[in-house]
Design a protein around this motif. Structure first.
Motif, PDB file in Angstrom:
ATOM      1  N   MET A 123       0.830  -1.208   0.000  1.00 33.17           N
ATOM      2  CA  MET A 123       0.000   0.000   0.000  1.00 33.17           C
ATOM      3  C   MET A 123       0.860   1.251   0.000  1.00 33.17           C
ATOM      4  SD  MET A 123      -3.022  -1.089   2.672  1.00 33.17           S
ATOM      5  CE  MET A 123      -3.755   0.551   2.623  1.00 33.17           C
ATOM      6  N   ALA A 124       1.943   1.238   0.813  1.00 38.14           N
ATOM      7  CA  ALA A 124       2.820   2.408   0.873  1.00 38.14           C
ATOM      8  C   ALA A 124       3.478   2.661  -0.479  1.00 38.14           C
ATOM      9  CB  ALA A 124       3.876   2.201   1.958  1.00 38.14           C
ATOM     10  N   ARG A 125       3.853   1.573  -1.171  1.00 37.62           N
ATOM     11  CA  ARG A 125       4.481   1.748  -2.482  1.00 37.62           C
ATOM     12  C   ARG A 125       3.530   2.399  -3.467  1.00 37.62           C
ATOM     13  NH1 ARG A 125       4.605  -1.414  -6.826  1.00 37.62           N
ATOM     14  NH2 ARG A 125       3.561  -3.109  -5.712  1.00 37.62           N
ATOM     15  N   ASN A 126       2.237   2.186  -3.279  1.00 38.35           N
ATOM     16  CA  ASN A 126       1.235   2.789  -4.160  1.00 38.35           C
ATOM     17  C   ASN A 126       0.793   4.167  -3.704  1.00 38.35           C
ATOM     18  OD1 ASN A 126       0.706   0.930  -6.317  1.00 38.35           O
ATOM     19  ND2 ASN A 126      -0.072  -0.486  -4.770  1.00 38.35           N
ATOM     20  N   GLY A 127       1.436   4.702  -2.665  1.00 41.98           N
ATOM     21  CA  GLY A 127       1.107   6.052  -2.221  1.00 41.98           C
ATOM     22  C   GLY A 127      -0.024   6.122  -1.216  1.00 41.98           C
ATOM     23  N   LEU A 128      -0.408   4.977  -0.634  1.00 37.41           N
ATOM     24  CA  LEU A 128      -1.490   4.953   0.351  1.00 37.41           C
ATOM     25  C   LEU A 128      -0.918   4.685   1.735  1.00 37.41           C
ATOM     26  CD1 LEU A 128      -4.058   2.764  -1.616  1.00 37.41           C
ATOM     27  CD2 LEU A 128      -3.863   5.250  -1.597  1.00 37.41           C
ATOM     28  N   GLN A 129      -1.577   5.227   2.744  1.00 40.26           N
ATOM     29  CA  GLN A 129      -1.152   5.004   4.115  1.00 40.26           C
ATOM     30  C   GLN A 129      -2.307   4.419   4.916  1.00 40.26           C
ATOM     31  OE1 GLN A 129       0.318   8.737   5.583  1.00 40.26           O
ATOM     32  NE2 GLN A 129       2.199   8.673   4.368  1.00 40.26           N
ATOM     33  N   PRO A 130      -2.017   3.583   5.907  1.00 43.39           N
ATOM     34  CA  PRO A 130      -3.104   3.011   6.717  1.00 43.39           C
ATOM     35  C   PRO A 130      -3.764   4.077   7.592  1.00 43.39           C
ATOM     36  CG  PRO A 130      -0.960   2.420   7.629  1.00 43.39           C
ATOM     37  CD  PRO A 130      -0.682   3.096   6.317  1.00 43.39           C
ATOM     38  N   MET A 131      -5.061   3.904   7.830  1.00 50.93           N
ATOM     39  CA  MET A 131      -5.818   4.822   8.680  1.00 50.93           C
ATOM     40  C   MET A 131      -6.182   4.123   9.979  1.00 50.93           C
ATOM     41  SD  MET A 131      -8.410   6.913   6.198  1.00 50.93           S
ATOM     42  CE  MET A 131      -9.106   5.455   5.432  1.00 50.93           C
ATOM     43  N   GLU A 132      -6.164   4.872  11.042  1.00 51.12           N
ATOM     44  CA  GLU A 132      -6.638   4.325  12.309  1.00 51.12           C
ATOM     45  C   GLU A 132      -8.141   4.126  12.231  1.00 51.12           C
ATOM     46  OE1 GLU A 132      -5.226   5.591  15.895  1.00 51.12           O
ATOM     47  OE2 GLU A 132      -3.130   5.668  15.240  1.00 51.12           O
ATOM     48  N   THR A 133      -8.652   3.146  12.955  1.00 47.84           N
ATOM     49  CA  THR A 133     -10.070   2.780  12.861  1.00 47.84           C
ATOM     50  C   THR A 133     -10.977   3.961  13.145  1.00 47.84           C
ATOM     51  OG1 THR A 133      -9.530   0.522  13.521  1.00 47.84           O
ATOM     52  CG2 THR A 133     -11.838   1.200  13.714  1.00 47.84           C
ATOM     53  N   ALA A 134     -10.697   4.728  14.212  1.00 52.24           N
ATOM     54  CA  ALA A 134     -11.554   5.856  14.574  1.00 52.24           C
ATOM     55  C   ALA A 134     -11.603   6.898  13.465  1.00 52.24           C
ATOM     56  CB  ALA A 134     -11.055   6.487  15.878  1.00 52.24           C
ATOM     57  N   HIS A 135     -10.435   7.154  12.863  1.00 51.44           N
ATOM     58  CA  HIS A 135     -10.376   8.130  11.766  1.00 51.44           C
ATOM     59  C   HIS A 135     -11.160   7.627  10.554  1.00 51.44           C
ATOM     60  CE1 HIS A 135      -7.683  10.586   8.792  1.00 51.44           C
ATOM     61  NE2 HIS A 135      -8.884  11.133   8.943  1.00 51.44           N
ATOM     62  N   ALA A 136     -10.986   6.358  10.227  1.00 49.76           N
ATOM     63  CA  ALA A 136     -11.673   5.790   9.072  1.00 49.76           C
ATOM     64  C   ALA A 136     -13.188   5.824   9.263  1.00 49.76           C
ATOM     65  CB  ALA A 136     -11.203   4.361   8.833  1.00 49.76           C
ATOM     66  N   LEU A 137     -13.650   5.467  10.461  1.00 49.88           N
ATOM     67  CA  LEU A 137     -15.094   5.481  10.724  1.00 49.88           C
ATOM     68  C   LEU A 137     -15.651   6.888  10.700  1.00 49.88           C
ATOM     69  CD1 LEU A 137     -15.344   2.761  13.523  1.00 49.88           C
ATOM     70  CD2 LEU A 137     -16.041   2.570  11.136  1.00 49.88           C
ATOM     71  N   ALA A 138     -14.874   7.871  11.185  1.00 53.92           N
ATOM     72  CA  ALA A 138     -15.322   9.269  11.155  1.00 53.92           C
ATOM     73  C   ALA A 138     -15.477   9.758   9.723  1.00 53.92           C
ATOM     74  CB  ALA A 138     -14.338  10.147  11.915  1.00 53.92           C
ATOM     75  N   LEU A 139     -14.534   9.367   8.870  1.00 55.10           N
ATOM     76  CA  LEU A 139     -14.643   9.733   7.462  1.00 55.10           C
ATOM     77  C   LEU A 139     -15.854   9.069   6.816  1.00 55.10           C
ATOM     78  CD1 LEU A 139     -10.920   9.584   6.279  1.00 55.10           C
ATOM     79  CD2 LEU A 139     -12.308  11.624   6.632  1.00 55.10           C
ATOM     80  N   TYR A 140     -16.102   7.820   7.180  1.00 56.14           N
ATOM     81  CA  TYR A 140     -17.268   7.118   6.638  1.00 56.14           C
ATOM     82  C   TYR A 140     -18.555   7.823   7.062  1.00 56.14           C
ATOM     83  CZ  TYR A 140     -20.765   3.540   5.793  1.00 56.14           C
ATOM     84  OH  TYR A 140     -21.879   2.882   5.365  1.00 56.14           O
ATOM     85  N   ASP A 141     -18.655   8.193   8.340  1.00 65.86           N
ATOM     86  CA  ASP A 141     -19.849   8.908   8.817  1.00 65.86           C
ATOM     87  C   ASP A 141     -20.011  10.227   8.084  1.00 65.86           C
ATOM     88  OD1 ASP A 141     -20.427   6.880  10.564  1.00 65.86           O
ATOM     89  OD2 ASP A 141     -19.402   7.806  12.266  1.00 65.86           O
ATOM     90  N   ALA A 142     -18.899  10.917   7.874  1.00 69.86           N
ATOM     91  CA  ALA A 142     -18.974  12.206   7.180  1.00 69.86           C
ATOM     92  C   ALA A 142     -19.434  12.026   5.745  1.00 69.86           C
ATOM     93  CB  ALA A 142     -17.608  12.885   7.224  1.00 69.86           C
ATOM     94  N   SER A 143     -19.034  10.918   5.110  1.00 73.93           N
ATOM     95  CA  SER A 143     -19.410  10.696   3.714  1.00 73.93           C
ATOM     96  C   SER A 143     -20.914  10.522   3.553  1.00 73.93           C
ATOM     97  CB  SER A 143     -18.678   9.469   3.160  1.00 73.93           C
ATOM     98  OG  SER A 143     -19.205   8.275   3.732  1.00 73.93           O
ATOM     99  N   GLN A 144     -21.589  10.024   4.612  1.00 73.11           N
ATOM    100  CA  GLN A 144     -23.030   9.816   4.525  1.00 73.11           C
ATOM    101  C   GLN A 144     -23.800  11.125   4.490  1.00 73.11           C
ATOM    102  OE1 GLN A 144     -23.956   6.448   4.115  1.00 73.11           O
ATOM    103  NE2 GLN A 144     -21.722   6.526   3.970  1.00 73.11           N
TER     104      GLN A 144
END
Length: 236
Positions: free
Chosen positions: A1-22
């Protein structure tokens, strides 16, 4: 993932982004943490293709490759394309030596997934200038098969048309499907197809009243006879 320019997200951050997307009316949202310093991999390729127009330098590179390829003979073109596929596949998978990629091994066995398949497609498109489908790696499952497809796409005149007899054979198959013979007509069709199969064979047909192994053929069912004829036609 890092080689492709992506970084892992912490669960709380990922869920907050998901809630915001709704709460957003915009379609096609993608929540991800990216590395702004990444200059290679899938993220860079997608950003270049989706945000920026193809540059004159990139177009010139594709034209230059096509020109170099056209100076080669058909066999050399095929080999050059196999080498190209292996080199890009090795880069996508993180290998430094393209020889690690066996030309006859399936991409799936090499470790390709949907993300790396898209990256390989993008790299090949950029090098050759061809518009290639996202399912390229899954449709042409080995480097050799993919190189053959690229060769045929770049040089459509290199594809030899099928002899006219195959068109006639296709019409015969369609007629047999629509009007499947029964009874004596089925037996007569079997005998004529068997005679055709023997005519296609390099060796002359036996003259003792029928092909070798006549007893076995007489005892065979209709399905076994059709299978035998089909196999002999394919072998011829």
């Amino acid at each position: 993932m890092a080689r492709n320019g992506l970084q892992p997200m912490e669960t709380a951050h990922a869920l907050a982004l998901y809630d915001a997307s709704q709460r957003q009316p915009t379609a096609h949202l993608l929540a991800m943490k990216t590395d702004p310093h990444s200059r290679s991999g899938l993220l860079a390729t997608l950003a270049t293709r989706q945000v920026a127009r193809p540059t004159a330098q990139r177009q010139a590179g594709a034209a230059g490759y096509a020109q170099r390829l056209s100076a080669l003979g058909p066999a050399e073109q095929q080999q050059a394309l196999v080498t190209l596929v292996r080199e890009h596949a090795a880069t996508v998978l993180g290998y430094t030596d393209p020889r690690t990629i066996a030309s006859g091994t399936a991409f799936k066995e090499l470790g390709f997934d949907s993300l790396t398949a898209i990256e390989l497609r993008n790299r090949l498109s950029e090098t050759t200038g061809l518009r290639l489908p996202a399912t390229l790696v899954f449709t042409y499952s080995t480097p050799t098969a993919l190189a053959e497809h690229l060769h045929e796409t770049i040089n459509p005149d290199s594809v030899r048309p099928a002899p006219p007899v195959f068109d006639e054979l296709a019409r015969l198959e369609a007629a047999m499907t629509r009007h499947a013979p029964t009874g004596e007509a089925r037996g007569e069709l079997l005998r004529r197809l068997e005679a055709l199969a023997w005519r296609l064979d390099d060796d002359p047909a036996p003259t003792n009243g029928g092909p070798a192994g006549g007893d076995a053929l007489d005892a065979a069912s209709d399905e076994e006879m059709f299978d035998l004829i089909d196999r002999q036609l394919r072998a011829s």
